[in-house]
Design a protein around this motif. Sequence first.
Motif, PDB file in Angstrom:
ATOM      1  N   ILE A  53       3.650 -14.140 -10.046  1.00 49.92           N
ATOM      2  CA  ILE A  53       4.501 -13.248  -9.280  1.00 49.92           C
ATOM      3  C   ILE A  53       3.798 -11.954  -8.966  1.00 49.92           C
ATOM      4  O   ILE A  53       4.258 -11.199  -8.118  1.00 49.92           O
ATOM      5  CB  ILE A  53       5.802 -12.957 -10.036  1.00 49.92           C
ATOM      6  CG1 ILE A  53       5.511 -12.372 -11.397  1.00 49.92           C
ATOM      7  CG2 ILE A  53       6.667 -14.155 -10.140  1.00 49.92           C
ATOM      8  CD1 ILE A  53       6.740 -11.998 -12.151  1.00 49.92           C
ATOM      9  N   SER A  54       2.701 -11.634  -9.611  1.00 52.48           N
ATOM     10  CA  SER A  54       1.990 -10.400  -9.319  1.00 52.48           C
ATOM     11  C   SER A  54       0.959 -10.589  -8.220  1.00 52.48           C
ATOM     12  O   SER A  54       0.157  -9.714  -7.976  1.00 52.48           O
ATOM     13  CB  SER A  54       1.309  -9.874 -10.592  1.00 52.48           C
ATOM     14  OG  SER A  54       2.256  -9.516 -11.549  1.00 52.48           O
ATOM     15  N   ARG A  55       0.962 -11.743  -7.567  1.00 50.41           N
ATOM     16  CA  ARG A  55       0.027 -11.962  -6.475  1.00 50.41           C
ATOM     17  C   ARG A  55       0.575 -11.360  -5.186  1.00 50.41           C
ATOM     18  O   ARG A  55       0.173 -11.728  -4.107  1.00 50.41           O
ATOM     19  CB  ARG A  55      -0.233 -13.458  -6.313  1.00 50.41           C
ATOM     20  CG  ARG A  55      -0.843 -14.054  -7.570  1.00 50.41           C
ATOM     21  CD  ARG A  55      -0.895 -15.565  -7.489  1.00 50.41           C
ATOM     22  NE  ARG A  55      -1.242 -16.088  -8.789  1.00 50.41           N
ATOM     23  CZ  ARG A  55      -2.278 -16.867  -9.022  1.00 50.41           C
ATOM     24  NH1 ARG A  55      -3.064 -17.212  -8.055  1.00 50.41           N
ATOM     25  NH2 ARG A  55      -2.529 -17.302 -10.228  1.00 50.41           N
ATOM     26  N   HIS A  56       1.520 -10.439  -5.328  1.00 47.40           N
ATOM     27  CA  HIS A  56       2.138  -9.827  -4.170  1.00 47.40           C
ATOM     28  C   HIS A  56       1.991  -8.309  -4.252  1.00 47.40           C
ATOM     29  O   HIS A  56       2.402  -7.685  -5.219  1.00 47.40           O
ATOM     30  CB  HIS A  56       3.613 -10.210  -4.088  1.00 47.40           C
ATOM     31  CG  HIS A  56       3.835 -11.672  -3.908  1.00 47.40           C
ATOM     32  ND1 HIS A  56       3.822 -12.294  -2.681  1.00 47.40           N
ATOM     33  CD2 HIS A  56       4.037 -12.654  -4.814  1.00 47.40           C
ATOM     34  CE1 HIS A  56       4.032 -13.591  -2.838  1.00 47.40           C
ATOM     35  NE2 HIS A  56       4.159 -13.831  -4.120  1.00 47.40           N
ATOM     36  N   ILE A  57       1.405  -7.746  -3.226  1.00 51.35           N
ATOM     37  CA  ILE A  57       1.282  -6.309  -3.087  1.00 51.35           C
ATOM     38  C   ILE A  57       2.201  -5.876  -1.957  1.00 51.35           C
ATOM     39  O   ILE A  57       2.260  -6.512  -0.908  1.00 51.35           O
ATOM     40  CB  ILE A  57      -0.171  -5.907  -2.794  1.00 51.35           C
ATOM     41  CG1 ILE A  57      -1.080  -6.339  -3.955  1.00 51.35           C
ATOM     42  CG2 ILE A  57      -0.275  -4.402  -2.569  1.00 51.35           C
ATOM     43  CD1 ILE A  57      -0.733  -5.705  -5.276  1.00 51.35           C
ATOM     44  N   VAL A  58       2.927  -4.789  -2.170  1.00 48.22           N
ATOM     45  CA  VAL A  58       3.888  -4.288  -1.199  1.00 48.22           C
ATOM     46  C   VAL A  58       3.363  -2.971  -0.628  1.00 48.22           C
ATOM     47  O   VAL A  58       2.870  -2.117  -1.372  1.00 48.22           O
ATOM     48  CB  VAL A  58       5.267  -4.061  -1.850  1.00 48.22           C
ATOM     49  CG1 VAL A  58       6.261  -3.512  -0.840  1.00 48.22           C
ATOM     50  CG2 VAL A  58       5.781  -5.358  -2.463  1.00 48.22           C
ATOM     51  N   VAL A  59       3.455  -2.804   0.679  1.00 43.48           N
ATOM     52  CA  VAL A  59       3.148  -1.531   1.325  1.00 43.48           C
ATOM     53  C   VAL A  59       4.341  -1.144   2.180  1.00 43.48           C
ATOM     54  O   VAL A  59       5.076  -2.014   2.678  1.00 43.48           O
ATOM     55  CB  VAL A  59       1.864  -1.595   2.175  1.00 43.48           C
ATOM     56  CG1 VAL A  59       0.657  -1.877   1.313  1.00 43.48           C
ATOM     57  CG2 VAL A  59       1.992  -2.632   3.278  1.00 43.48           C
ATOM     58  N   GLY A  60       4.561   0.167   2.349  1.00 45.55           N
ATOM     59  CA  GLY A  60       5.722   0.574   3.117  1.00 45.55           C
ATOM     60  C   GLY A  60       5.654   2.010   3.582  1.00 45.55           C
ATOM     61  O   GLY A  60       4.755   2.776   3.219  1.00 45.55           O
ATOM     62  N   ILE A  61       6.624   2.358   4.411  1.00 41.72           N
ATOM     63  CA  ILE A  61       6.800   3.718   4.893  1.00 41.72           C
ATOM     64  C   ILE A  61       8.222   4.143   4.607  1.00 41.72           C
ATOM     65  O   ILE A  61       9.119   3.301   4.455  1.00 41.72           O
ATOM     66  CB  ILE A  61       6.496   3.837   6.402  1.00 41.72           C
ATOM     67  CG1 ILE A  61       7.409   2.899   7.206  1.00 41.72           C
ATOM     68  CG2 ILE A  61       5.040   3.541   6.693  1.00 41.72           C
ATOM     69  CD1 ILE A  61       7.274   3.060   8.699  1.00 41.72           C
ATOM     70  N   LYS A  62       8.437   5.435   4.513  1.00 36.68           N
ATOM     71  CA  LYS A  62       9.787   5.944   4.308  1.00 36.68           C
ATOM     72  C   LYS A  62       9.933   7.256   5.061  1.00 36.68           C
ATOM     73  O   LYS A  62       8.952   7.962   5.347  1.00 36.68           O
ATOM     74  CB  LYS A  62      10.099   6.139   2.825  1.00 36.68           C
ATOM     75  CG  LYS A  62       9.244   7.184   2.130  1.00 36.68           C
ATOM     76  CD  LYS A  62       9.696   7.413   0.687  1.00 36.68           C
ATOM     77  CE  LYS A  62       9.591   6.184  -0.157  1.00 36.68           C
ATOM     78  NZ  LYS A  62       9.949   6.438  -1.573  1.00 36.68           N
ATOM     79  N   GLY A  63      11.159   7.568   5.391  1.00 40.80           N
ATOM     80  CA  GLY A  63      11.466   8.815   6.056  1.00 40.80           C
ATOM     81  C   GLY A  63      12.886   9.214   5.741  1.00 40.80           C
ATOM     82  O   GLY A  63      13.695   8.396   5.296  1.00 40.80           O
TER      83      GLY A  63
END
Length: 375
Positions: A53-63
């Motif tokens: 389950i750690s084979r997933h990296i998340v990237v994101g933006i917020k405002g």
Amino acid sequence: MTVNPTSQTTISDGTRGRLHGMSNHRYPLIQILAILAGIFLSASVYANGNNPISRHIVVGIKGGYHVGIDQNYQDSDPGSALLGVFGAMQLSHSWRWELGYQHHDALVAEASGVSVQTKLIESALRYDWYWHKDASLYGRAGLAYWNMEKTAATSSVTQDITSWSPLLEVGLNYHLTPKLHLSAGYQYLDAIGQSKTGKYDSHAIVLGLNYRFGRQLALPPTRLPPTTNTHGVDTIEHQAPIESLSVTSKHTPKNDTFHIQFEHNSSFITPKDSAILQQVAEILRRHPQAQAELIGHADATGEDHYNLWLSERRAQRLINALVQLGVRHDKLTVKGLGESEPIASNDTAAGRAENRRVEIVISVFESQRDDNNNE
């Protein structure tokens, strides 16, 4: 936790030069960001080789929009926009570690014209509680290392300070697609500032959009559905001989399959399951040539990467129990298939219950089966 945006601090010429040296304060911010990023990347590389389950990296933006609240300030509380970017490493289905950067536009006190601008690096743990496979309530807790620049309306001198503050956030998360998630929440930062500049608490409404990267594990070829033989034991006929048994025999190998079912989101072994495991262990101890493959499955509730991990965890739990019952570990193999091979519909509770299972496939030869039948 008080703040005084109207304060007009008197600054000597010697102090003035130090306050203008803002670059001296920015270097620690950049260094800390680099260190945290290195830890983040190292941990993700390690996890990729050890936890499905750690084979997933998340990237994101917020405002969003934040308000600076000062109990000593009597006029309307100033507010401004904020923007941020972040990355995260999935630690489990519900837990992830986030590392991000936020830029807060200047807060301007109407009464005095004092301007305060803040930027920060944040590191936080996030937990999602899923009430639906595509929706969750989440909470984040961590620390923010901030840099605040305060400028008085009557002076060109900018006070530049850095320090730490606790960070808290709660909100709602929804999966637009399996990889694209939308969130909305409330963020709180405590006591930004110092005694010489005044302090304020940041209250913000934030919207976030994140995308999950990750490779899905390759799944084995689809197995044929089980059928029940006259002895009440599920069997699966293979079109090709089993390569894992290196024995010389003229008999065709066949498989006896036992099914053990599990409760929702559980790998707990019930007393009924223990009785089945006793029977499996007896067969494996009695026949040295026999081996067992434990194939874990899950229903379609939750995300695919979590179901993959849960299915393997269920199978591993049964292997540990069989070893305790005297079965040699080298006779056992484990495989998790997640939700990829249901035997019933996932649209009903009864169907999902059937799909939450581990198949224990015991490779035996016809001569051994005959011995079992004669006994």
